[in-house]
Design a protein around this motif. Structure first.
Motif, short mmCIF file in Angstrom:
data_model
loop_
_atom_site.label_atom_id
_atom_site.label_comp_id
_atom_site.label_asym_id
_atom_site.label_seq_id
_atom_site.Cartn_x
_atom_site.Cartn_y
_atom_site.Cartn_z
N ASN A 157 4.39 2.05 -9.78
CA ASN A 157 3.38 1.60 -10.63
C ASN A 157 3.96 0.18 -11.45
N TYR A 173 -1.85 -6.61 -6.73
CA TYR A 173 -2.50 -5.46 -5.97
C TYR A 173 -2.94 -4.32 -6.95
N ARG A 174 -2.08 -4.08 -7.94
CA ARG A 174 -2.50 -2.99 -8.79
C ARG A 174 -3.54 -3.42 -9.89
N LYS A 175 -3.49 -4.76 -10.17
CA LYS A 175 -4.53 -5.24 -11.03
C LYS A 175 -5.74 -5.34 -10.37
N THR A 228 2.17 1.99 -3.48
CA THR A 228 1.34 2.59 -4.30
C THR A 228 1.15 4.11 -4.03
N PHE A 279 2.86 -7.01 -5.72
CA PHE A 279 2.50 -5.71 -6.01
C PHE A 279 1.71 -5.79 -7.34
N ARG A 319 0.84 -1.14 -0.07
CA ARG A 319 -0.13 0.00 -0.13
C ARG A 319 0.89 1.26 -0.13
#
Length: 117
Positions: free
Chosen positions: A17, A66-68, A12, A63, A9
């Motif tokens: 990214n 999480y972004r997806k 982010t 990571f 988190r």
């Protein structure tokens, strides 16, 4: 909350990214050099960010997930590499799953030998 999830988190929020090729990008858009660690029978890419004067590692595939997928990735049982290559972190190669999924796929494809997913 686990330290790993907290760091994901934080990365982010700091503006890190993921590129389409699965590389981590820093807040300025430059590719982050990471390291490869060996865990069990697999190798995984990691990168680190600084938090309160300490460098903290983050697994790239977690990571990317999480972004997806957002917050649901942080509570998923596991993150799977669809093609079985634990170093291929392209977003289209990452999905959420269970350890049972991995066991069944490994058993079917490898005749029962362990592989990275």
């Amino acid at each position: 909350m686990s330290k790993s999830n907290e760091m994901i988190r934080l990365a982010t929020r700091k503006g890190y990214n993921i590129s389409e090729s699965g590389e981590v990008l820093n807040p300025k858009g430059k590719v982050v050099k990471g390291t490869i660690i060996r865990a069990k029978n697999c190798s995984y890419k990691t990168f680190a960010i600084n938090d309160k004067g300490m460098s903290r590692p983050i697994l790239v595939h977690r990571f990317v997930a999480y972004r997806k997928f957002g917050e649901v990735a942080l509570v998923a049982e596991c993150i799977k590499h669809i093609n079985g290559n634990s170093l291929d972190n392209q977003p289209n190669n990452i999905e959420l799953g269970t350890y049972k999924d991995i066991y069944e796929r490994t058993k079917k494809e490898k005749g029962g030998t362990k592989s990275c997913l």
